[in-house]
Design a protein around this motif. Structure first.
Motif, mmCIF file in Angstrom:
data_model
loop_
_atom_site.group_PDB
_atom_site.id
_atom_site.type_symbol
_atom_site.label_atom_id
_atom_site.label_comp_id
_atom_site.label_asym_id
_atom_site.label_seq_id
_atom_site.Cartn_x
_atom_site.Cartn_y
_atom_site.Cartn_z
ATOM 1 N N GLN A 161 8.628 4.725 42.323
ATOM 2 C CA GLN A 161 9.531 4.504 41.193
ATOM 3 C C GLN A 161 10.345 3.233 41.352
ATOM 4 O OE1 GLN A 161 9.315 6.473 38.425
ATOM 5 N NE2 GLN A 161 10.547 4.856 37.507
ATOM 6 N N GLU A 162 10.680 2.862 42.573
ATOM 7 C CA GLU A 162 11.426 1.621 42.778
ATOM 8 C C GLU A 162 10.603 0.411 42.344
ATOM 9 O OE1 GLU A 162 12.946 1.276 46.730
ATOM 10 O OE2 GLU A 162 14.245 3.038 46.562
ATOM 11 N N LEU B 247 8.285 0.441 40.052
ATOM 12 C CA LEU B 247 8.223 0.495 38.589
ATOM 13 C C LEU B 247 9.528 0.031 37.960
ATOM 14 C CD1 LEU B 247 6.399 3.919 38.367
ATOM 15 C CD2 LEU B 247 5.433 1.748 37.586
ATOM 16 N N ASP B 248 10.641 0.470 38.529
ATOM 17 C CA ASP B 248 11.943 0.126 37.959
ATOM 18 C C ASP B 248 12.220 -1.371 37.996
ATOM 19 O OD1 ASP B 248 12.456 2.785 37.441
ATOM 20 O OD2 ASP B 248 13.699 3.104 39.214
ATOM 21 N N SER B 249 11.680 -2.061 38.984
ATOM 22 C CA SER B 249 11.944 -3.491 39.131
ATOM 23 C C SER B 249 10.834 -4.372 38.558
ATOM 24 C CB SER B 249 12.134 -3.843 40.616
ATOM 25 O OG SER B 249 10.933 -3.628 41.355
ATOM 26 N N THR C 246 5.781 2.233 30.435
ATOM 27 C CA THR C 246 7.241 2.277 30.405
ATOM 28 C C THR C 246 7.841 1.117 31.192
ATOM 29 O OG1 THR C 246 7.179 4.690 30.246
ATOM 30 C CG2 THR C 246 9.254 3.706 30.950
ATOM 31 N N ALA C 247 7.249 0.799 32.339
ATOM 32 C CA ALA C 247 7.783 -0.257 33.197
ATOM 33 C C ALA C 247 7.658 -1.638 32.564
ATOM 34 C CB ALA C 247 7.065 -0.235 34.545
#
Length: 253
Positions: free
Chosen positions: A68-69, A71-73, A126-127
């Motif tokens: 997830q990290e 993807l978030d960045s 989404t990312a």
């Protein structure tokens, strides 16, 4: 003027120059697009080496779609290379060896396959959404999930989920003008294919069943379909699966 002139495209899944993703990146550059690649972990070094075989060497960013990290960045990191995205190629799949035995596969095996090979389409969408234009195109690669194939087992179930995920993305992203389509390629002799037990069974039958014939060593037909779907030539097509399999999907036994 190239088919993808001026477009910015993110391509996942380039490992070797035999991969469909490599040929999508190559065609995209030849047709005028600027390309950014992703890879992760130990394969980063391989991807960076293979990237040098493209017409122009692109940047390679780290992306583990189950992290997830990462993807978030992702949007921020891609944004340092290009100011928007017109196209995103999802060429990601993985299943543990146990997932290729349907009756013995554990939930741990299955959940890994579904997370990496199906849910990741939504996660990638989404990312990258903050960078997608209102005419962007998300394209994924599948292996026709209408059938219970020999040896494919839980990966086939994951691909069925993948195809369903694409339809829901088409529904939810359509209002923003984003198209979501898949290319169902016939079997290609890639690194990923070699990880499937008894993949040779597909090789033995496909050319015989395909009305157009089939070359398991040629990823370019599937790559061309991906490039076309990322172009402006399919402005009203979404939620679709384009079969590039020599016609096998339309044949009876």
């Amino acid at each position: 003027m190239g088919l993808l002139e001026g477009k910015k495209i993110l391509v996942t899944g380039v490992l070797m120059d035999s991969s469909i993703a490599f040929h999508v990146a190559k065609l995209a550059q030849q047709e005028g697009a600027e390309v950014v690649l992703t890879s992760f972990g130990r394969t980063m070094k391989i991807t960076k080496t293979i990237a040098k075989r493209l017409p122009s060497t692109p940047e390679v960013l780290e992306l583990d779609v189950t992290d997830q990290e990462h993807l978030d960045s992702l949007a921020e990191r891609v944004g340092e290379q290009v100011d928007h995205l017109d196209g995103v190629l999802h060429s990601i799949g993985f299943a543990p060896p146990g997932a290729f035995d349907f009756m013995s596969g554990t939930w741990e095996d299955v959940s890994t396959a579904v997370h990496t090979s199906a849910y990741s389409l939504k996660a990638l969408a989404t990312a990258t959404l903050p960078l997608m234009t209102d005419k962007a195109s998300l394209v994924g690669l599948t292996f026709d999930a209408k059938f219970a194939w020999p040896v494919y087992d839980w990966m086939g179930v994951a691909k069925a989920a993948f195809e369903s995920t694409n339809r829901y993305l088409a529904r939810d992203l359509g209002a923003q003008g984003i198209r979501c389509n898949l290319v169902a390629a016939g079997p290609i002799r890639t690194t990923a294919a070699r990880s499937i037990p008894d993949f040779v069974k597909f090789e033995e039958i496909w050319d015989d069943r395909a009305p157009l014939g089939w070359d398991i060593s040629d990823p370019e037909p599937a790559a061309r379909a991906c490039a076309a779907l990322m172009s402006d030539w399919f402005p009203a097509t979404t939620g679709e699966i384009v079969h590039v399999d020599g016609g096998v999907h339309a044949m009876g036994q």
